[in-house]
Write a protein that holds these residues in place. Structure first.
Motif, PDB file in Angstrom:
ATOM      1  N   ARG A  17     -22.082 -32.233  31.691  1.00 12.20           N
ATOM      2  CA  ARG A  17     -23.331 -32.559  32.377  1.00 12.20           C
ATOM      3  C   ARG A  17     -23.337 -32.011  33.799  1.00 12.20           C
ATOM      4  N   ALA A  18     -22.197 -32.109  34.466  1.00  4.85           N
ATOM      5  CA  ALA A  18     -22.108 -31.606  35.829  1.00  4.85           C
ATOM      6  C   ALA A  18     -22.223 -30.088  35.864  1.00  4.85           C
ATOM      7  N   TYR A  19     -21.484 -29.410  35.009  1.00  2.74           N
ATOM      8  CA  TYR A  19     -21.488 -27.945  34.977  1.00  2.74           C
ATOM      9  C   TYR A  19     -22.881 -27.428  34.623  1.00  2.74           C
ATOM     10  N   HIS A  20     -23.508 -28.053  33.640  1.00  5.26           N
ATOM     11  CA  HIS A  20     -24.832 -27.637  33.191  1.00  5.26           C
ATOM     12  C   HIS A  20     -25.856 -27.759  34.326  1.00  5.26           C
ATOM     13  N   SER A  21     -25.819 -28.878  35.039  1.00  6.47           N
ATOM     14  CA  SER A  21     -26.782 -29.096  36.111  1.00  6.47           C
ATOM     15  C   SER A  21     -26.528 -28.189  37.310  1.00  6.47           C
ATOM     16  N   ASN A  22     -25.273 -27.864  37.544  1.00  6.57           N
ATOM     17  CA  ASN A  22     -24.918 -27.063  38.718  1.00  6.57           C
ATOM     18  C   ASN A  22     -25.134 -25.573  38.528  1.00  6.57           C
ATOM     19  N   PRO A  82     -23.394 -33.665  23.986  1.00  6.62           N
ATOM     20  CA  PRO A  82     -23.764 -34.570  25.091  1.00  6.62           C
ATOM     21  C   PRO A  82     -25.070 -34.200  25.783  1.00  6.62           C
ATOM     22  N   LEU A  83     -25.393 -32.929  25.880  1.00  8.56           N
ATOM     23  CA  LEU A  83     -26.632 -32.539  26.559  1.00  8.56           C
ATOM     24  C   LEU A  83     -27.861 -32.953  25.754  1.00  8.56           C
ATOM     25  N   SER A  84     -27.884 -32.627  24.474  1.00  9.97           N
ATOM     26  CA  SER A  84     -29.047 -32.986  23.659  1.00  9.97           C
ATOM     27  C   SER A  84     -29.118 -34.499  23.450  1.00  9.97           C
ATOM     28  N   ARG A  85     -27.960 -35.146  23.326  1.00  6.98           N
ATOM     29  CA  ARG A  85     -27.946 -36.608  23.167  1.00  6.98           C
ATOM     30  C   ARG A  85     -28.511 -37.295  24.412  1.00  6.98           C
ATOM     31  N   GLY A  86     -28.117 -36.836  25.588  1.00  7.98           N
ATOM     32  CA  GLY A  86     -28.637 -37.414  26.824  1.00  7.98           C
ATOM     33  C   GLY A  86     -30.136 -37.215  26.946  1.00  7.98           C
ATOM     34  N   ALA A  87     -30.597 -36.011  26.610  1.00 11.24           N
ATOM     35  CA  ALA A  87     -32.029 -35.723  26.684  1.00 11.24           C
ATOM     36  C   ALA A  87     -32.810 -36.599  25.704  1.00 11.24           C
ATOM     37  N   PHE A  88     -32.306 -36.732  24.486  1.00 16.94           N
ATOM     38  CA  PHE A  88     -32.969 -37.562  23.472  1.00 16.94           C
ATOM     39  C   PHE A  88     -33.019 -39.025  23.908  1.00 16.94           C
ATOM     40  N   THR A  89     -31.892 -39.556  24.333  1.00 19.01           N
ATOM     41  CA  THR A  89     -31.797 -40.974  24.689  1.00 19.01           C
ATOM     42  C   THR A  89     -32.738 -41.334  25.833  1.00 19.01           C
TER      43      THR A  89
END
Length: 311
Positions: A17-22, A82-89
């Motif tokens: 999540r950190a790497y993706h956002s950064n 984790p990225l798609s799960r976070g977005a869905f949730t």
């Protein structure tokens, strides 16, 4: 060194999540506080862990991992879930809060989730459930960062081997009459179906009619000989890190467990739907995992029409 206060796989998810956002422009899920909560040292440790094929003993505090070397591994094996799960949730949570106004959000196994500090809706009362050691570790990090914990955020320490989640939630101010949205992210991978169903039972017992539950699960192709290469590889990685996936559930097993505990399957995101919704236009190699499903279920009753998950 990476310690046992939080599982290594949970740290991998935080790192993703950190790497993706950064570093990425086309964001699936923007957890812009993930890096801050991890901290530079822990972020470097996990980056090196990936670069060194998950050998913890090779960590060198004087060294910095290479994003170029780990990028393909992240995109193929670690980031998609984790990225798609976070977005869905969180997408479904926003819809739930819009529908009900004042509501409660309960995160079971919250780990290093940062929603409590990204949330801008004061009508969402947030309860983070986690093991006492993990929660203490997180609270120490929050204190070090000098973040102010919002008044609508409650930390609920639960040792599932000793404590009753329902009683601890009530002590923390949970209201069984208020519509609630429960999330169980990334947990079913390590639970037998009976244990997971017991969690469903406890949620149904404490939550108001119409409350919802979001969770993900690996299906019954996960550990078979015919599982796709990267499904087998991810399973090997988690096993090497000491957190083996126990097995997957069949769609029918999940359906039956939900129905027995009074839930109605409101939404079922199959692997194909997850691919279409979160990865369809991407060119970076991220693709939905072939064995992972997302479910949104609501608490109904045994006389209410049941909608089955579909393949």
């Amino acid at each position: 060194m990476i310690d046992d206060m939080e599982s290594v796989t949970a740290k991998l998810c935080s790192f993703v999540r950190a790497y993706h956002s950064n570093y990425e422009k086309d964001l699936i899920f923007d957890d812009y506080l993930a890096y801050d909560l991890m901290g530079r040292e822990e972020y470097e440790e996990v980056g090196q862990l990936i670069e060194h094929d998950y050998h913890k003993e090779l960590y060198d505090p004087a060294y910095s991992f290479s994003g170029r070397k780990i990028r393909d591994i992240l995109d193929r094996y670690i980031a998609p879930i984790p990225l798609s799960r976070g977005a869905f949730t969180e997408r479904e949570l926003v819809r739930f809060a819009w529908q009900f106004g004042k509501c409660q959000y309960v995160i079971c196994g919250a780990g290093m989730d940062t929603f409590a500090f990204r949330n801008t809706n004061p009508d969402i009362e947030i309860f983070e459930i986690d093991h006492p050691d993990t929660q203490r570790y997180k609270l120490e990090k929050i204190k070090h960062l000098e973040w102010i914990i919002p008044k609508n955020v409650h930390y609920v320490a639960v040792d599932f081997g000793k404590d009753d989640m329902r009683e601890e939630l009530k002590k923390a101010g949970f209201d069984s009459k208020t519509p609630s949205y429960f999330a169980i992210p990334g947990v079913t991978y390590y639970l037998t179906l009976p244990v997971f169903e017991e969690t469903l039972h406890k949620i149904a017992d404490i939550a108001a009619f119409g409350s919802k539950l979001a969770f993900d699960f690996p299906d019954d192709t996960t550990l078979g000989d015919s599982a796709p290469e990267r499904v087998r590889t991810l399973s090997d990685i988690t096993a090497f890190l000491g957190e083996p996936m126990l097995h997957g559930y069949s769609v029918k097993e999940v359906n039956d467990a939900l129905e027995r505990q009074g839930f109605i399957a409101d939404m079922h995101e199959t692997p194909a739907k997850i691919q279409q919704r979160f990865f369809g236009e991407r060119s970076d190699g991220k693709r939905a995992f072939e064995n992972i499903h997302f479910v949104l279920a609501k608490i109904g009753n045994r006389d209410t029409e049941s909608y089955y998950l579909y393949i």
